[in-house]
Enzyme design. Structure first.
Site, PDB file in Angstrom:
ATOM      1  N   HIS A 183       0.831  -1.199   0.000  1.00 15.93           N
ATOM      2  CA  HIS A 183       0.000   0.000   0.000  1.00 15.93           C
ATOM      3  C   HIS A 183       0.867   1.251   0.000  1.00 15.93           C
ATOM      4  CE1 HIS A 183      -2.858   3.073   1.133  1.00 15.93           C
ATOM      5  NE2 HIS A 183      -3.802   2.251   0.713  1.00 15.93           N
ATOM      6  N   GLU A 213       1.172   4.190  -2.629  1.00 17.22           N
ATOM      7  CA  GLU A 213       1.169   5.557  -2.080  1.00 17.22           C
ATOM      8  C   GLU A 213       2.463   5.982  -1.406  1.00 17.22           C
ATOM      9  OE1 GLU A 213      -2.334   6.162   0.364  1.00 17.22           O
ATOM     10  OE2 GLU A 213      -3.637   5.401  -1.212  1.00 17.22           O
ATOM     11  N   HIS A 245      -7.401  -1.723  -4.600  1.00 18.79           N
ATOM     12  CA  HIS A 245      -6.077  -1.367  -5.128  1.00 18.79           C
ATOM     13  C   HIS A 245      -5.560  -2.440  -6.090  1.00 18.79           C
ATOM     14  CE1 HIS A 245      -5.394   2.286  -2.961  1.00 18.79           C
ATOM     15  NE2 HIS A 245      -5.521   1.720  -1.772  1.00 18.79           N
TER      16      HIS A 245
HETATM   17 CO    CO Z   1      -5.674   2.749   0.000  1.00 17.23          CO
END
Ligand code: CO
Length: 299
Positions: A183, A213, A245
Protein backbone atom coordinates in the site's frame (compact mmCIF):
# COMPACT_ATOMS: atom_id res chain seq x y z
CA UNK A 1 -6.06 11.07 25.91
CA UNK A 2 -8.55 12.02 23.20
CA UNK A 3 -9.14 8.31 22.55
CA UNK A 4 -10.06 7.64 26.15
CA UNK A 5 -12.91 10.12 26.17
CA UNK A 6 -13.93 8.78 22.77
CA UNK A 7 -13.90 5.21 24.05
CA UNK A 8 -15.82 6.17 27.17
CA UNK A 9 -18.46 7.91 25.06
CA UNK A 10 -18.81 4.86 22.82
CA UNK A 11 -19.03 2.63 25.86
CA UNK A 12 -21.82 4.74 27.34
CA UNK A 13 -23.74 4.88 24.07
CA UNK A 14 -23.40 1.14 23.50
CA UNK A 15 -24.60 0.28 26.98
CA UNK A 16 -27.57 2.66 26.69
CA UNK A 17 -28.46 1.61 23.17
CA UNK A 18 -28.08 -2.09 23.77
CA UNK A 19 -31.29 -2.28 25.81
CA UNK A 20 -30.84 -6.00 25.60
CA UNK A 21 -31.74 -8.34 28.42
CA UNK A 22 -28.74 -9.45 30.44
CA UNK A 23 -28.61 -12.68 28.52
CA UNK A 24 -24.86 -12.91 28.15
CA UNK A 25 -22.97 -15.47 30.14
CA UNK A 26 -20.52 -13.19 31.91
CA UNK A 27 -16.96 -14.33 32.59
CA UNK A 28 -15.44 -14.46 36.04
CA UNK A 29 -12.13 -15.31 37.68
CA UNK A 30 -13.21 -18.96 37.92
CA UNK A 31 -14.77 -18.99 34.46
CA UNK A 32 -12.94 -16.56 32.20
CA UNK A 33 -14.72 -15.61 28.99
CA UNK A 34 -12.11 -15.27 26.27
CA UNK A 35 -12.47 -13.47 22.98
CA UNK A 36 -10.43 -12.57 19.93
CA UNK A 37 -11.04 -9.48 17.85
CA UNK A 38 -9.62 -9.70 14.33
CA UNK A 39 -9.03 -6.17 13.05
CA UNK A 40 -8.62 -5.37 9.36
CA UNK A 41 -8.77 -2.18 7.32
CA UNK A 42 -11.77 -3.77 5.59
CA UNK A 43 -12.78 -4.31 2.01
CA UNK A 44 -15.92 -3.53 0.07
CA UNK A 45 -15.13 -6.15 -2.59
CA UNK A 46 -16.08 -9.80 -2.06
CA UNK A 47 -12.60 -10.78 -3.33
CA UNK A 48 -11.10 -8.64 -0.56
CA UNK A 49 -13.48 -9.91 2.10
CA UNK A 50 -12.47 -13.47 1.17
CA UNK A 51 -8.95 -12.77 2.40
CA UNK A 52 -10.14 -11.36 5.73
CA UNK A 53 -12.45 -14.38 6.10
CA UNK A 54 -9.55 -16.75 5.39
CA UNK A 55 -7.60 -15.20 8.26
CA UNK A 56 -10.64 -15.24 10.56
CA UNK A 57 -11.32 -18.91 9.70
CA UNK A 58 -7.71 -19.81 10.48
CA UNK A 59 -8.03 -18.04 13.85
CA UNK A 60 -11.30 -19.88 14.58
CA UNK A 61 -9.62 -23.22 13.77
CA UNK A 62 -6.62 -22.47 15.99
CA UNK A 63 -8.79 -21.22 18.89
CA UNK A 64 -11.93 -23.34 18.59
CA UNK A 65 -12.96 -22.68 22.21
CA UNK A 66 -12.68 -18.89 21.92
CA UNK A 67 -15.25 -16.54 20.39
CA UNK A 68 -13.79 -14.72 17.38
CA UNK A 69 -15.18 -11.41 16.15
CA UNK A 70 -14.16 -9.06 13.33
CA UNK A 71 -13.82 -5.27 13.24
CA UNK A 72 -12.81 -2.95 10.42
CA UNK A 73 -10.97 0.34 10.79
CA UNK A 74 -12.19 2.06 7.62
CA UNK A 75 -15.44 3.92 8.28
CA UNK A 76 -15.78 4.60 4.54
CA UNK A 77 -15.82 0.87 3.88
CA UNK A 78 -18.13 0.09 6.81
CA UNK A 79 -20.63 2.70 5.59
CA UNK A 80 -20.41 1.44 2.00
CA UNK A 81 -21.07 -2.22 2.85
CA UNK A 82 -23.86 -1.24 5.26
CA UNK A 83 -25.50 0.84 2.52
CA UNK A 84 -24.96 -1.57 -0.35
CA UNK A 85 -25.13 -5.02 1.28
CA UNK A 86 -26.81 -4.34 4.63
CA UNK A 87 -23.71 -5.85 6.26
CA UNK A 88 -22.87 -4.30 9.62
CA UNK A 89 -19.27 -4.47 10.79
CA UNK A 90 -18.16 -2.65 13.96
CA UNK A 91 -15.05 -0.55 14.33
CA UNK A 92 -12.60 -1.66 17.06
CA UNK A 93 -13.81 0.74 19.79
CA UNK A 94 -17.42 -0.36 19.33
CA UNK A 95 -16.57 -4.07 19.07
CA UNK A 96 -14.48 -3.89 22.26
CA UNK A 97 -17.16 -1.90 24.13
CA UNK A 98 -19.69 -4.61 23.22
CA UNK A 99 -17.31 -7.33 24.37
CA UNK A 100 -16.75 -5.54 27.70
CA UNK A 101 -20.52 -5.13 28.08
CA UNK A 102 -21.04 -8.82 27.36
CA UNK A 103 -18.66 -9.80 30.13
CA UNK A 104 -15.58 -10.93 28.20
CA UNK A 105 -12.68 -11.11 30.67
CA UNK A 106 -9.69 -11.75 28.36
CA UNK A 107 -9.42 -10.32 24.87
CA UNK A 108 -6.66 -10.55 22.27
CA UNK A 109 -6.83 -8.01 19.47
CA UNK A 110 -5.27 -9.32 16.26
CA UNK A 111 -3.98 -6.58 14.00
CA UNK A 112 -3.89 -7.80 10.40
CA UNK A 113 -2.03 -4.68 9.31
CA UNK A 114 1.13 -5.27 7.30
CA UNK A 115 3.20 -2.38 8.69
CA UNK A 116 2.91 -0.35 11.94
CA UNK A 117 1.58 2.76 10.19
CA UNK A 118 -1.26 5.16 10.89
CA UNK A 119 -4.01 2.51 10.98
CA UNK A 120 -2.05 0.53 13.55
CA UNK A 121 -1.26 3.64 15.64
CA UNK A 122 -4.99 4.36 15.83
CA UNK A 123 -5.81 0.77 16.82
CA UNK A 124 -3.13 0.85 19.51
CA UNK A 125 -4.62 4.08 20.88
CA UNK A 126 -8.06 2.43 21.14
CA UNK A 127 -6.58 -0.63 22.88
CA UNK A 128 -4.63 1.66 25.23
CA UNK A 129 -7.93 3.42 26.00
CA UNK A 130 -9.44 0.09 27.02
CA UNK A 131 -6.33 -0.67 29.08
CA UNK A 132 -6.94 2.55 30.98
CA UNK A 133 -10.60 1.67 31.49
CA UNK A 134 -9.61 -1.83 32.61
CA UNK A 135 -7.19 -0.54 35.23
CA UNK A 136 -9.25 2.38 36.52
CA UNK A 137 -12.76 0.91 36.21
CA UNK A 138 -12.26 -2.89 36.12
CA UNK A 139 -15.98 -3.65 35.90
CA UNK A 140 -16.24 -1.67 32.66
CA UNK A 141 -13.15 -3.17 31.07
CA UNK A 142 -11.27 -6.45 30.78
CA UNK A 143 -9.06 -8.48 33.07
CA UNK A 144 -6.63 -8.78 30.15
CA UNK A 145 -6.40 -7.09 26.78
CA UNK A 146 -3.55 -7.85 24.37
CA UNK A 147 -2.66 -6.48 20.96
CA UNK A 148 -0.52 -8.16 18.31
CA UNK A 149 2.11 -6.36 16.28
CA UNK A 150 1.72 -6.01 12.49
CA UNK A 151 3.18 -8.58 10.10
CA UNK A 152 6.28 -6.44 9.45
CA UNK A 153 7.27 -4.84 12.71
CA UNK A 154 10.27 -6.66 14.18
CA UNK A 155 13.74 -7.47 12.86
CA UNK A 156 12.90 -11.16 12.29
CA UNK A 157 9.64 -10.43 10.49
CA UNK A 158 11.26 -9.43 7.21
CA UNK A 159 13.23 -12.65 6.90
CA UNK A 160 10.16 -14.70 7.84
CA UNK A 161 7.89 -13.07 5.27
CA UNK A 162 10.64 -13.13 2.62
CA UNK A 163 11.07 -16.91 3.15
CA UNK A 164 7.36 -17.49 2.76
CA UNK A 165 7.16 -15.35 -0.39
CA UNK A 166 10.27 -16.99 -1.86
CA UNK A 167 8.54 -20.38 -1.46
CA UNK A 168 5.26 -19.12 -2.88
CA UNK A 169 6.93 -17.64 -5.98
CA UNK A 170 9.79 -20.12 -6.45
CA UNK A 171 8.63 -21.05 -9.98
CA UNK A 172 8.00 -17.47 -11.11
CA UNK A 173 11.34 -16.08 -9.92
CA UNK A 174 13.07 -18.67 -12.12
CA UNK A 175 11.23 -17.42 -15.22
CA UNK A 176 11.09 -13.69 -14.63
CA UNK A 177 10.43 -10.93 -12.12
CA UNK A 178 7.89 -10.92 -9.29
CA UNK A 179 6.66 -7.42 -8.43
CA UNK A 180 4.92 -7.19 -5.07
CA UNK A 181 2.95 -4.00 -4.58
CA UNK A 182 2.32 -2.79 -1.04
CA UNK A 183 0.00 0.00 0.00
CA UNK A 184 2.65 2.51 1.07
CA UNK A 185 2.23 5.52 3.33
CA UNK A 186 3.66 8.91 4.29
CA UNK A 187 4.20 7.40 7.79
CA UNK A 188 7.76 6.50 8.80
CA UNK A 189 6.71 2.83 8.88
CA UNK A 190 6.94 2.96 5.07
CA UNK A 191 10.61 2.05 5.67
CA UNK A 192 9.38 -1.52 6.22
CA UNK A 193 9.00 -1.95 2.45
CA UNK A 194 12.70 -1.18 1.92
CA UNK A 195 13.63 -3.74 4.57
CA UNK A 196 11.37 -6.32 2.95
CA UNK A 197 13.01 -5.60 -0.42
CA UNK A 198 16.47 -6.37 0.99
CA UNK A 199 15.21 -9.54 2.68
CA UNK A 200 13.65 -10.65 -0.63
CA UNK A 201 16.84 -9.94 -2.58
CA UNK A 202 18.49 -12.32 -0.16
CA UNK A 203 16.20 -14.99 -1.67
CA UNK A 204 16.19 -13.98 -5.34
CA UNK A 205 17.37 -10.96 -7.33
CA UNK A 206 14.08 -11.19 -9.26
CA UNK A 207 11.87 -9.86 -6.45
CA UNK A 208 10.82 -6.21 -6.57
CA UNK A 209 8.78 -4.32 -3.99
CA UNK A 210 6.75 -1.28 -4.99
CA UNK A 211 3.97 0.69 -3.32
CA UNK A 212 0.86 2.56 -4.42
CA UNK A 213 1.17 5.56 -2.08
CA UNK A 214 4.75 5.50 -0.78
CA UNK A 215 8.23 4.35 -1.78
CA UNK A 216 9.51 2.46 -3.70
CA UNK A 217 7.31 3.97 -6.43
CA UNK A 218 6.26 2.54 -9.77
CA UNK A 219 9.14 4.44 -11.42
CA UNK A 220 11.65 2.92 -8.98
CA UNK A 221 10.43 -0.58 -9.85
CA UNK A 222 10.25 0.13 -13.59
CA UNK A 223 13.85 1.36 -13.80
CA UNK A 224 15.15 -1.69 -11.90
CA UNK A 225 13.13 -4.03 -14.11
CA UNK A 226 14.61 -2.36 -17.20
CA UNK A 227 18.13 -2.93 -15.92
CA UNK A 228 17.33 -6.58 -15.12
CA UNK A 229 16.41 -7.44 -18.75
CA UNK A 230 13.56 -9.79 -17.72
CA UNK A 231 10.65 -10.32 -20.13
CA UNK A 232 8.03 -11.91 -17.87
CA UNK A 233 6.59 -10.12 -14.85
CA UNK A 234 4.22 -11.49 -12.24
CA UNK A 235 2.52 -8.76 -10.24
CA UNK A 236 0.72 -9.25 -6.92
CA UNK A 237 -0.49 -7.14 -4.00
CA UNK A 238 1.69 -7.13 -0.86
CA UNK A 239 -1.48 -6.29 1.08
CA UNK A 240 -3.75 -8.38 3.27
CA UNK A 241 -6.50 -8.29 0.65
CA UNK A 242 -6.67 -8.23 -3.12
CA UNK A 243 -9.36 -5.56 -3.16
CA UNK A 244 -9.80 -2.21 -4.82
CA UNK A 245 -6.08 -1.37 -5.13
CA UNK A 246 -5.25 -4.81 -6.55
CA UNK A 247 -8.13 -4.89 -9.03
CA UNK A 248 -7.74 -1.27 -10.18
CA UNK A 249 -4.36 0.36 -9.43
CA UNK A 250 -2.30 -2.81 -9.84
CA UNK A 251 -4.07 -4.99 -12.41
CA UNK A 252 -6.93 -2.87 -13.77
CA UNK A 253 -7.60 -2.27 -17.47
CA UNK A 254 -6.98 1.51 -17.22
CA UNK A 255 -3.89 2.80 -19.00
CA UNK A 256 -2.30 3.95 -15.73
CA UNK A 257 -2.52 0.64 -13.84
CA UNK A 258 0.83 -1.00 -13.06
CA UNK A 259 -0.10 -3.86 -15.39
CA UNK A 260 -0.89 -1.53 -18.31
CA UNK A 261 2.21 0.60 -17.72
CA UNK A 262 4.45 -2.47 -17.65
CA UNK A 263 2.77 -3.96 -20.74
CA UNK A 264 3.41 -0.66 -22.54
CA UNK A 265 7.10 -1.22 -21.72
CA UNK A 266 6.92 -4.59 -23.51
CA UNK A 267 6.71 -7.03 -20.59
CA UNK A 268 4.41 -10.01 -20.52
CA UNK A 269 2.50 -9.30 -17.29
CA UNK A 270 0.60 -11.89 -15.24
CA UNK A 271 -1.42 -10.51 -12.29
CA UNK A 272 -1.78 -12.69 -9.21
CA UNK A 273 -4.95 -11.37 -7.61
CA UNK A 274 -4.50 -12.85 -4.18
CA UNK A 275 -4.13 -11.03 -0.87
CA UNK A 276 -1.50 -12.11 1.67
CA UNK A 277 -4.37 -13.40 3.83
CA UNK A 278 -5.07 -16.00 1.13
CA UNK A 279 -1.58 -17.46 1.54
CA UNK A 280 -1.69 -20.23 4.19
CA UNK A 281 1.96 -19.71 5.18
CA UNK A 282 1.38 -15.98 5.70
CA UNK A 283 -1.68 -16.84 7.80
CA UNK A 284 0.62 -18.91 10.02
CA UNK A 285 2.83 -15.86 10.53
CA UNK A 286 -0.28 -13.88 11.51
CA UNK A 287 -1.25 -16.65 13.97
CA UNK A 288 2.23 -16.34 15.53
CA UNK A 289 1.45 -12.66 16.08
CA UNK A 290 -1.83 -13.59 17.78
CA UNK A 291 0.07 -15.85 20.17
CA UNK A 292 2.24 -12.85 21.01
CA UNK A 293 -0.90 -10.83 21.85
CA UNK A 294 -2.03 -13.53 24.30
CA UNK A 295 1.45 -13.48 25.82
CA UNK A 296 0.95 -9.84 26.76
CA UNK A 297 3.23 -8.30 24.13
CA UNK A 298 3.32 -4.49 24.44
CA UNK A 299 3.81 -2.57 21.18
CO1 CO B 1 -5.67 2.75 0.00
Amino acid sequence: MKYLSYVLAILAVTVLAAGTVWAFPTGSVENPKKGILVVAFGSSMSEGEASIEAVTDAVRKAYSDVEVRVAYTSRIIMRKIARENGKIVDEPAVALAKMAFEGFTDVAVLSTHIIPGEEYDDLKAVVDGFRTISSTAPKAGFRFIGLSSPLLSGAKDFERLASVLADSYSEQTKKGAVVLVGHGTHHFANAAYGSLQFALWGKSPNFYIGTIEGLPSYDDVASRLKASKVKNVWIAPAMLVAGDHAHNDIAGPESDSWKSLLEAQGYKVTPVLEGLGQNAAVRNLILDKLREAWDGFRP
